[in-house]
Design an enzyme around this catalytic site. Structure first.
Site, PDB file in Angstrom:
ATOM      1  N   GLY A   1      -4.257  -7.738 -13.136  1.00 30.95           N
ATOM      2  CA  GLY A   1      -4.112  -6.328 -12.791  1.00 30.95           C
ATOM      3  C   GLY A   1      -2.666  -6.040 -12.430  1.00 30.95           C
ATOM      4  O   GLY A   1      -1.745  -6.753 -12.852  1.00 30.95           O
TER       5      GLY A   1
ATOM      6  N   ILE B   1      -1.000  -6.399  -9.617  1.00 27.59           N
ATOM      7  CA  ILE B   1      -0.321  -7.450  -8.863  1.00 27.59           C
ATOM      8  C   ILE B   1      -0.071  -8.653  -9.773  1.00 27.59           C
ATOM      9  O   ILE B   1       1.028  -9.233  -9.760  1.00 27.59           O
ATOM     10  CB  ILE B   1      -1.134  -7.846  -7.621  1.00 27.59           C
ATOM     11  CG1 ILE B   1      -1.214  -6.660  -6.647  1.00 27.59           C
ATOM     12  CG2 ILE B   1      -0.498  -9.060  -6.927  1.00 27.59           C
ATOM     13  CD1 ILE B   1      -2.178  -6.870  -5.497  1.00 27.59           C
TER      14      ILE B   1
ATOM     15  N   ARG C   1     -10.923  -9.642 -17.165  1.00 25.60           N
ATOM     16  CA  ARG C   1     -12.179  -9.169 -17.763  1.00 25.60           C
ATOM     17  C   ARG C   1     -11.925  -8.385 -19.046  1.00 25.60           C
ATOM     18  O   ARG C   1     -12.660  -8.520 -20.016  1.00 25.60           O
ATOM     19  CB  ARG C   1     -12.941  -8.299 -16.752  1.00 25.60           C
ATOM     20  CG  ARG C   1     -13.690  -9.088 -15.694  1.00 25.60           C
ATOM     21  CD  ARG C   1     -14.372  -8.179 -14.716  1.00 25.60           C
ATOM     22  NE  ARG C   1     -13.413  -7.398 -13.938  1.00 25.60           N
ATOM     23  CZ  ARG C   1     -13.738  -6.504 -13.016  1.00 25.60           C
ATOM     24  NH1 ARG C   1     -15.010  -6.262 -12.764  1.00 25.60           N
ATOM     25  NH2 ARG C   1     -12.811  -5.846 -12.348  1.00 25.60           N
TER      26      ARG C   1
ATOM     27  N   ALA D   1      -5.471 -13.417  -3.113  1.00 27.72           N
ATOM     28  CA  ALA D   1      -6.514 -12.457  -3.511  1.00 27.72           C
ATOM     29  C   ALA D   1      -7.545 -12.341  -2.393  1.00 27.72           C
ATOM     30  O   ALA D   1      -7.353 -11.578  -1.441  1.00 27.72           O
ATOM     31  CB  ALA D   1      -7.138 -12.890  -4.825  1.00 27.72           C
ATOM     32  N   ARG D   2      -8.619 -13.076  -2.491  1.00 23.94           N
ATOM     33  CA  ARG D   2      -9.658 -13.113  -1.459  1.00 23.94           C
ATOM     34  C   ARG D   2     -10.043 -14.555  -1.220  1.00 23.94           C
ATOM     35  O   ARG D   2     -10.140 -15.351  -2.147  1.00 23.94           O
ATOM     36  CB  ARG D   2     -10.880 -12.299  -1.885  1.00 23.94           C
ATOM     37  CG  ARG D   2     -10.645 -10.782  -1.890  1.00 23.94           C
ATOM     38  CD  ARG D   2     -10.473 -10.243  -0.468  1.00 23.94           C
ATOM     39  NE  ARG D   2     -10.275  -8.802  -0.443  1.00 23.94           N
ATOM     40  CZ  ARG D   2      -9.081  -8.213  -0.402  1.00 23.94           C
ATOM     41  NH1 ARG D   2      -7.973  -8.954  -0.434  1.00 23.94           N
ATOM     42  NH2 ARG D   2      -8.988  -6.900  -0.338  1.00 23.94           N
TER      43      ARG D   2
ATOM     44  N   GLU E   1     -12.224 -16.354   6.916  1.00 23.42           N
ATOM     45  CA  GLU E   1     -11.188 -15.659   7.675  1.00 23.42           C
ATOM     46  C   GLU E   1     -11.799 -14.831   8.809  1.00 23.42           C
ATOM     47  O   GLU E   1     -12.802 -14.148   8.596  1.00 23.42           O
ATOM     48  CB  GLU E   1     -10.435 -14.751   6.702  1.00 23.42           C
ATOM     49  CG  GLU E   1      -9.133 -14.215   7.197  1.00 23.42           C
ATOM     50  CD  GLU E   1      -8.361 -13.506   6.076  1.00 23.42           C
ATOM     51  OE1 GLU E   1      -7.891 -12.389   6.337  1.00 23.42           O
ATOM     52  OE2 GLU E   1      -8.252 -14.054   4.962  1.00 23.42           O
TER      53      GLU E   1
ATOM     54  N   HIS F   1      -2.721 -13.833   6.163  1.00 22.05           N
ATOM     55  CA  HIS F   1      -3.085 -12.630   5.419  1.00 22.05           C
ATOM     56  C   HIS F   1      -2.002 -11.554   5.563  1.00 22.05           C
ATOM     57  O   HIS F   1      -2.253 -10.438   6.038  1.00 22.05           O
ATOM     58  CB  HIS F   1      -4.437 -12.088   5.893  1.00 22.05           C
ATOM     59  CG  HIS F   1      -5.118 -11.237   4.843  1.00 22.05           C
ATOM     60  ND1 HIS F   1      -6.480 -11.119   4.735  1.00 22.05           N
ATOM     61  CD2 HIS F   1      -4.605 -10.446   3.858  1.00 22.05           C
ATOM     62  CE1 HIS F   1      -6.793 -10.295   3.738  1.00 22.05           C
ATOM     63  NE2 HIS F   1      -5.663  -9.870   3.203  1.00 22.05           N
ATOM     64  N   ILE F   2      -0.799 -11.892   5.119  1.00 21.02           N
ATOM     65  CA  ILE F   2       0.343 -10.982   5.251  1.00 21.02           C
ATOM     66  C   ILE F   2       0.901 -10.589   3.885  1.00 21.02           C
ATOM     67  O   ILE F   2       2.071 -10.223   3.771  1.00 21.02           O
ATOM     68  CB  ILE F   2       1.463 -11.608   6.108  1.00 21.02           C
ATOM     69  CG1 ILE F   2       1.915 -12.960   5.520  1.00 21.02           C
ATOM     70  CG2 ILE F   2       1.022 -11.752   7.556  1.00 21.02           C
ATOM     71  CD1 ILE F   2       3.200 -13.497   6.122  1.00 21.02           C
ATOM     72  N   GLY F   3       0.041 -10.640   2.855  1.00 22.63           N
ATOM     73  CA  GLY F   3       0.518 -10.317   1.515  1.00 22.63           C
ATOM     74  C   GLY F   3       1.179  -8.961   1.411  1.00 22.63           C
ATOM     75  O   GLY F   3       2.142  -8.781   0.666  1.00 22.63           O
TER      76      GLY F   3
END
Length: 317
Positions: A152, A154, A174, A234-235, A264, A282-284
Site C-alpha cells: 500500500g 507505506i 491482494r 504493521a500489526r 502489545e 510502537h512509534i512508527g
C-alpha cells in the site's frame, strides 16, 4: 461546536478550529470516567488510536455527529455501536505514510549494522567491545532483496527508499499494482512463499485481518533464507511471536526490527534478552511533524463534515 479530544495533542494542530470549543485534557489522557462525563455535550470526538471508544461512550454522546479517529488504525472504536447511531468514523491515513516508512527503514539499518546491540555494549562498565577490521560485523543492504508484504502507500514509500539504496524489490499484495506502478517502484510481484524464499529482508506493511493473522509463523520462518532480517511496523499479531523468538535464538534469522507486538503493550519476555532484535514502542508515526499534521487532518475531516463534503472525508464506515 464542541470538540472533545481524548488525549493531549499539540495545540498548534488545531488552529483551524479556532471558532469552535476544543476540550482537551491538561495531562496525558482523560480517564474513561472523565470522558463519559464530558461526552454528552460533544458534537465531535477526536479519539487517539490507543484510546478505546466503547459502546457506553458512544451511546452517552447524545449530540455526537462523528467520531474523528487520530491514526490510520480504528480498531479502538466500536464500529458496530457507531453504525447503530449512524455516526461517521474517520481516520488519518495520509500523514502516517512517510514517518512509518522512515521508521521501517531505520529499523532495517539498525538491525543490519547492529547499532542498538553495539551501542549497549559500548556503554557497559568494563565493555568487552574490541575494535578491529573483522570485529562487530553487520550486513549491507546494498544489492540485497527486500520483500514487502502489503504494497500500500507505506509499502510503496519503503520501496522507494530501498530502491534508491540499491535494493531489489519483491512484493505481495491482494491486488497487484499496475505495470506502470511496478516500473515506478522497480518492484516485482510474487506469491508470499516465493517472496519468503528469495528475500534477504522481509518487511510487513499489511493490515491486520483474519487472513494476515500469523502470516509469519513457524512455517514461514522455515521458508525464509538463513540469515534473513524481519521488519514489522504493521500489526503485532501478523507475526507468531513465539516462533519469532525461536528463529532469533537459533540464528535462523540474522535479526529483527519490531515496532509492534502480538500482545502489545506486553512483549514476549525472551525478546528482552536477545541482542539480534531491535525494539521500539510502537512509534512508527511518532514524530512531532506527523502528530501536528494528523491533528490538521482531523480538523479537515470535521470541516468537510460541516460543509457537507462527505466524499472528501477519510471515512472508515
Amino acid at each position: 461546536m464542541n470538540i472533545l479530544i481524548t488525549t493531549k495533542l499539540p495545540r498548534e494542530g488545531f488552529t483551524e478550529m479556532a471558532n469552535h470549543y476544543v476540550i482537551m485534557p491538561e495531562k496525558h489522557k482523560f480517564t474513561p470516567e472523565e470522558f463519559l462525563a464530558l461526552i454528552p455535550e460533544a458534537d465531535f470526538i477526536i479519539s487517539t488510536f490507543d484510546y478505546k471508544i466503547t459502546r457506553e461512550m458512544i451511546m452517552a454522546g447524545t449530540n455526537l455527529k462523528a467520531i474523528i479517529n487520530f491514526g490510520v488504525g480504528f480498531n479502538n472504536v466500536d464500529l458496530k455501536a457507531a453504525g447503530e447511531r449512524n455516526l461517521i468514523v474517520t481516520n488519518t491515513p495520509l500523514p502516517v505514510i512517510e514517518p512509518t516508512a522512515e521508521h521501517a527503514f531505520t529499523l532495517m539499518l539498525a538491525v543490519s549494522h547492529r547499532v542498538a546491540e553495539l551501542d549497549r555494549r559500548m556503554r557497559m562498565p568494563n565493555s568487552d567491545i574490541e575494535f578491529g577490521v573483522m570485529m562487530n560485523l553487520g550486513v549491507a543492504i546494498y544489492g540485497k532483496t527486500l520483500g514487502i508484504i502489503g504494497m500500500g502507500n507505506i509499502g510503496k514509500s519503503v520501496a522507494r527508499r530501498a530502491s534508491a539504496c540499491g535494493m531489489k524489490i519483491l512484493y505481495n499484495k491482494r491486488h497487484r499494482l499496475t505495470p506502470e506502478e511496478e516500473k515506478e517502484y522497480n518492484a516485482t510481484f510474487v506469491e508470499v512463499d516465493e517472496l519468503l524464499r528469495n528475500s534477504d529482508y522481509v518487511s510487513l506493511h499489511c493490515p491486520y485481518t483474519p487472513e494476515t493473522h500469523h502470516i509469519i509463523d513457524e512455517q514461514a520462518f522455515l521458508k525464509m533464507k538463513d540469515g534473513a532480517i524481519l521488519i514489522n511496523t504493521a500489526r503485532g499479531a501478523c507475526v507468531d511471536e513465539a516462533a519469532l523468538v525461536r528463529a532469533l535464538q537459533s540464528r535462523k534469522l540474522f535479526g529483527a526490527g519490531l515496532d509492534v507486538y502480538e500482545f502489545e503493550p506486553k512483549l514476549t519476555p525472551e525478546l528482552y534478552t536477545l541482542d539480534n532484535v531491535v525494539l521500539s514502542p510502537h512509534i512508527g508515526t511518532g514524530t512531532i511533524d506527523a502528530r501536528i499534521e494528523m491533528c490538521h487532518n482531523c480538523c479537515r475531516n470535521i470541516q468537510y463534515f460541516l460543509d457537507g463534503k462527505y466524499e472528501k472525508m477519510d471515512r472508515v464506515n
